[in-house]
Design an enzyme around this catalytic site. Sequence first.
Site, PDB file in Angstrom:
ATOM      1  N   THR A   2       0.834  -1.210   0.000  1.00  0.00           N
ATOM      2  CA  THR A   2       0.000   0.000   0.000  1.00  0.00           C
ATOM      3  C   THR A   2       0.861   1.249   0.000  1.00  0.00           C
ATOM      4  O   THR A   2       0.618   2.196  -0.755  1.00  0.00           O
ATOM      5  CB  THR A   2      -0.944  -0.005   1.213  1.00  0.00           C
ATOM      6  OG1 THR A   2      -1.755  -1.169   1.157  1.00  0.00           O
ATOM      7  CG2 THR A   2      -1.820   1.232   1.225  1.00  0.00           C
ATOM      8  N   SER A  30       4.566  -6.977  -1.639  1.00  0.00           N
ATOM      9  CA  SER A  30       4.065  -7.109  -0.268  1.00  0.00           C
ATOM     10  C   SER A  30       4.634  -8.348   0.395  1.00  0.00           C
ATOM     11  O   SER A  30       4.630  -9.426  -0.194  1.00  0.00           O
ATOM     12  CB  SER A  30       2.543  -7.218  -0.315  1.00  0.00           C
ATOM     13  OG  SER A  30       2.040  -7.550   0.948  1.00  0.00           O
ATOM     14  N   HIS A  43       3.597  -9.991   3.226  1.00  0.00           N
ATOM     15  CA  HIS A  43       2.750 -11.015   3.824  1.00  0.00           C
ATOM     16  C   HIS A  43       1.869 -11.746   2.818  1.00  0.00           C
ATOM     17  O   HIS A  43       1.097 -12.616   3.189  1.00  0.00           O
ATOM     18  CB  HIS A  43       1.920 -10.440   4.969  1.00  0.00           C
ATOM     19  CG  HIS A  43       0.783  -9.566   4.542  1.00  0.00           C
ATOM     20  ND1 HIS A  43      -0.534  -9.926   4.707  1.00  0.00           N
ATOM     21  CD2 HIS A  43       0.762  -8.336   3.973  1.00  0.00           C
ATOM     22  CE1 HIS A  43      -1.309  -8.959   4.256  1.00  0.00           C
ATOM     23  NE2 HIS A  43      -0.551  -7.984   3.815  1.00  0.00           N
ATOM     24  N   CYS A  99      -9.841  -6.077   2.339  1.00  0.00           N
ATOM     25  CA  CYS A  99      -9.889  -4.618   2.450  1.00  0.00           C
ATOM     26  C   CYS A  99     -11.309  -4.087   2.458  1.00  0.00           C
ATOM     27  O   CYS A  99     -11.579  -3.038   3.004  1.00  0.00           O
ATOM     28  CB  CYS A  99      -9.137  -3.921   1.314  1.00  0.00           C
ATOM     29  SG  CYS A  99      -8.044  -4.936   0.351  1.00  0.00           S
TER      30      CYS A  99
END
Lengths: 406, 81
Positions: free
Chosen positions: A128, A204, A206, A330
């Site tokens: 993000t 990312s 994870h 999300c």
Amino acid sequence: MLLRTAWRRVAAALPAAPGPRPEAPTRGLRLRVADHAPQSAVPSDTAIAPEMESVLRPLYMDVQATTPLDPRVLDAMLPYLVNYYGNPHSRTHAYGWESEAAMERARQQVASLIGADPREIIFTSGATESNNIAIKELEDAIQPDTSLVSIMSVNNEIGVKQPISEIGQICSSRKVYFHTDAAQAVGKIPLDVNDMKIDLMSISGHKIYGPKGVGAIYIRRRPRVRVEALQSGGGQERGMRSGTVPTPLVVGLGAACEVAQQEMEYDHKRISKLAERLIQKIMKSLPDVVMNGDPVHHYPGCINLSFAYVEGESLLMALKDVALSSGSACTSASLEPSYVLRAIGTDEDLAHSSIRFGIGRFTTEEEVDYTVEKCIYHVKRLREMSPLWEMVQDGIDLKSIKWSQH
Amino acid sequence: MAASSRARVLDLYRAMLRESKQFSAYNYRTYAIRKIRDAFRENKNVKDPVEIQTLVNKAKRNLEIIHRQGISSHKTVLGPP
């Protein structure tokens, strides 16, 4: 040949794994062995691994939301959490030097996975933040000759793969920057920033069996791509992202990338097989099931199915032994159907009945079979209770019904 | 020489499977066992001694990782939730 016979003897001699035995309908509950003991008055000195506990946890089939740490990643991180705790930017002592060395090694591991140069990798707190860095400066500069195209490599809700190479070619020929959010794609499908003409890429931790709270942004050096820092401070990471680089986390990210590079082919083959198994079994036993997303340009580990005449949330609640989701984490707090499904033109009612099955590196055939079995059982049960289903069975076309207002 | 390296590989295989059973987490345990079996099976026809030695070294490193992580995942280390 001797090796094979000996191997068979060894395999036969080994005691059966103290895991669960597949049985009739209740097998799923025994499938899941608890990983922690509940609070108990009895001291745990008699612990033998692995313990069968009375508290059971659901099967994990939501890898698009997050992934467990690969044991190899945790193994790489632990020393930096326990012993080698120096600040990698400390220049004057061994703690700093060893921490910096680990950080640079991790940078090389990330770069190697995507065909980049280590100098082009900046560590961030996640995809993000990387996305924000990539598009920040350019928001103000939208002109007819738009300066940035940003595409997800693999969609997190329906698993569709975008034609990254083709898009890269077009952007490069029109002198437009190309950014891709590759969070769900890195380490799962082959990516090369030079072959695919990618200028910016978000990574990312994870999503690839690495730790949470870390990611990276790839920023092309040749030709130079200029981005503005979101976070200012001590000038770390070439001034593009100030803040102490969290060595244990980036070591974890690097290890996750290295493991992913080694395991990509094996994982992809296995996951494809399991995905095929899941889809075939469900489609064979249930009518009116739609797979959302292009079936060809698709990453196998993310399967989004709509079960007509069944409400997605009620199916999710019924499948309480399996950790699933009906869209992206999300947006899971809202009850709106997925914007992705709406965008691909899914009917409103089918969009409400979608479930996303995630298959990952650690998913077993038993877990898939159990999930399929429970899914079929509950869809049938919910359909039995559904007046819409009854009408369809009687041959009524639902689209022709005039729903009157009270 | 061939006989002893065969025996060595088998010992390694057995040891790795044994250590893998220490994982208290179902997913890690099944992954380790499956991966070990598949990897040894895939490489069983390798003849080149240098390559065999490389694979054996890699397996030894993985054995150590499994050993360490198997222990770390015990509740005596992790504690109650």
